[in-house]
Design an enzyme around this catalytic site. Structure first.
Site, PDB file in Angstrom:
ATOM      1  N   LYS A  43       2.612   4.291  -4.390  1.00  9.25           N
ATOM      2  CA  LYS A  43       2.228   5.687  -4.645  1.00  9.25           C
ATOM      3  C   LYS A  43       3.172   6.404  -5.600  1.00  9.25           C
ATOM      4  CE  LYS A  43      -0.275   6.507  -0.327  1.00  9.25           C
ATOM      5  NZ  LYS A  43      -0.449   7.372   0.842  1.00  9.25           N
TER       6      LYS A  43
ATOM      7  N   ASN B 203      -2.191   8.980  -4.845  1.00  6.47           N
ATOM      8  CA  ASN B 203      -2.937   8.028  -4.001  1.00  6.47           C
ATOM      9  C   ASN B 203      -4.359   7.792  -4.519  1.00  6.47           C
ATOM     10  OD1 ASN B 203      -4.323  10.327  -3.158  1.00  6.47           O
ATOM     11  ND2 ASN B 203      -4.518   9.604  -1.061  1.00  6.47           N
TER      12      ASN B 203
ATOM     13  N   TYR C  53      -3.289   5.581  12.723  1.00  4.57           N
ATOM     14  CA  TYR C  53      -4.631   5.464  13.312  1.00  4.57           C
ATOM     15  C   TYR C  53      -4.895   4.088  13.909  1.00  4.57           C
ATOM     16  CZ  TYR C  53      -5.323   3.761   8.564  1.00  4.57           C
ATOM     17  OH  TYR C  53      -5.182   3.083   7.381  1.00  4.57           O
TER      18      TYR C  53
ATOM     19  N   ARG D 186      17.166  12.377   4.497  1.00  7.61           N
ATOM     20  CA  ARG D 186      15.848  12.374   3.837  1.00  7.61           C
ATOM     21  C   ARG D 186      15.030  13.590   4.283  1.00  7.61           C
ATOM     22  NH1 ARG D 186      12.324   7.322   3.914  1.00  7.61           N
ATOM     23  NH2 ARG D 186      11.516   8.219   2.001  1.00  7.61           N
TER      24      ARG D 186
ATOM     25  N   ASP E  48      -4.087  12.928  -0.066  1.00  6.17           N
ATOM     26  CA  ASP E  48      -3.591  12.892   1.323  1.00  6.17           C
ATOM     27  C   ASP E  48      -3.414  14.315   1.865  1.00  6.17           C
ATOM     28  OD1 ASP E  48      -3.456  10.145   1.761  1.00  6.17           O
ATOM     29  OD2 ASP E  48      -1.415   9.974   0.979  1.00  6.17           O
TER      30      ASP E  48
ATOM     31  N   SER F 116      -6.094  -2.155   5.770  1.00  3.83           N
ATOM     32  CA  SER F 116      -6.856  -1.120   5.066  1.00  3.83           C
ATOM     33  C   SER F 116      -8.319  -1.064   5.540  1.00  3.83           C
ATOM     34  CB  SER F 116      -6.837  -1.365   3.565  1.00  3.83           C
ATOM     35  OG  SER F 116      -7.615  -0.366   2.943  1.00  3.83           O
TER      36      SER F 116
END
Ligand code: NAP
Length: 283
Positions: A66, A87, A226, A156, A102, A15
């Site tokens: 979440k 979130n 990222y 999904r 988000d 994080s």
């Protein structure tokens, strides 16, 4: 009184939120501390309850909490309700309200950092988890002309397409098989990787969901991942001559939306980017 903020997750290995949120609080001289709170699923309900304290402004929430957070807040913002994930939680005098930042964070990153306007364009989204749900919602709201969801587990993708269908917006759904991707990827103006593929330390860090030969040189390829900055997907996209953008902008802008909700102030975006990049460089 020094106020408290933090991020709930489990594990919380990579994080960046504490670094860039604290930098923003310090920049605006807001007397608050932003912590990393490693909370296991069985501890989560009690931890959320603790946010009602006078000195707590709220929190952000990452994997795997979440969805569980939906049931634990007193009020849900309609965007969080439709996406099916929270979130960000804000503590309003002991009443907890859940948001999903988000979706607006992704859209702002796409427009401002990647300079891509999705309205009227065609999109392919890889993945059908929490990030993909927010991204498909955001692209629908932004008015994409066509959208296909491709996921390892095709069922999904179908469920997500069904959940997000509204009016004339009817996303297609496929698996990640090359012959299926070949029907959509080369024609997409925007390809978003919202799966865990390519994530450093994730299940398949070396793999790209879409190979270079299926990517149009006119496309923008956005990776929600990222870490690393250049993922296998973005490397493939560059090989195809496409424009590329990594997921740091989504992370910063979702955090900036949360910052505004907690403090009432506009987040210092450049300070946040700088702190996050420094943290990434120091890994
Ligand atoms: P999630 O809910 O666990 O979903 C994971 C997704 O990745 C699912 O679609 C899953 O497919 C797919 N996947 C996992 N391993 C795979 C593999 N080996 N091959 C192919 N597909 C695989 O996670 P999430 O919250 O959506 O996060 C997804 C990614 O987005 C993560 O890398 C996360 O770091 C990133 N993210 C970035 C931001 C940001 O702000 N930039 C925000 C949120 C998430 P199945 O359905 O088949 O399991």
């Amino acid at each position: 009184m020094t106020k408290r903020l933090g991020i709930f997750g489990y594990p919380l290995g990579h994080s960046l939120s504490p670094a860039f949120q604290q930098a923003a609080l310090d920049e605006l001289k807001i007397d608050a501390l932003f912590d990393a709170w490693r909370i296991a699923p069985e501890e989560f309900a009690e931890a959320v309850n603790g946010l009602r304290a006078d000195d707590c402004l709220g929190c952000c929430i990452t994997l795997p909490h979440k969805e569980a957070a939906l049931e634990l807040v007193d009020e849900l913002d309609p965007v969080a309700e439709e996406i099916g994930a929270v979130n960000t939680i804000v503590n309003n005098n002991g009443q907890l309200k859940g948001y999903n930042t988000d979706a607006p964070g992704f859209l702002r990153g796409l427009r401002e950092a990647a300079e891509f306007e999705p309205e009227g364009r065609s999109a392919l989204v890889i993945g059908a988890g929490g990030a993909a749900r927010a991204i498909v919602f955001a692209l629908r709201e932004a008015g994409v002309s066509r959208l296909t969801i491709a996921n390892r587990t095709e069922e999904r993708a179908q469920n997500l397409a069904r959940d997000m269908s509204r009016g004339r917006f009817r996303p297609g759904a496929t698996s990640l098989e090359i012959d299926q991707l070949a029907n959509t990827a080369p024609y997409a103006d925007l390809i978003v990787n919202a799966s865990s593929m390519g994530l450093s330390g994730g299940p398949s860090p070396e793999e790209t969901p879409v190979p270079a030969e299926l990517i149009s040189g006119n496309a923008l390829c956005y990776d929600a991942v990222y870490v690393p900055t250049m993922t296998p997907f973005l490397i493939a996209a560059e090989d195809a001559g496409a424009r590329v953008a990594g997921g740091l902008s989504m992370l910063i802008y979702q955090g900036a939306e949360g910052f505004k909700l907690w403090t009432g102030q506009d987040a210092p975006i450049e300070v946040m980017f700088k702190a996050a990049r420094e943290k990434l460089a120091g890994r």
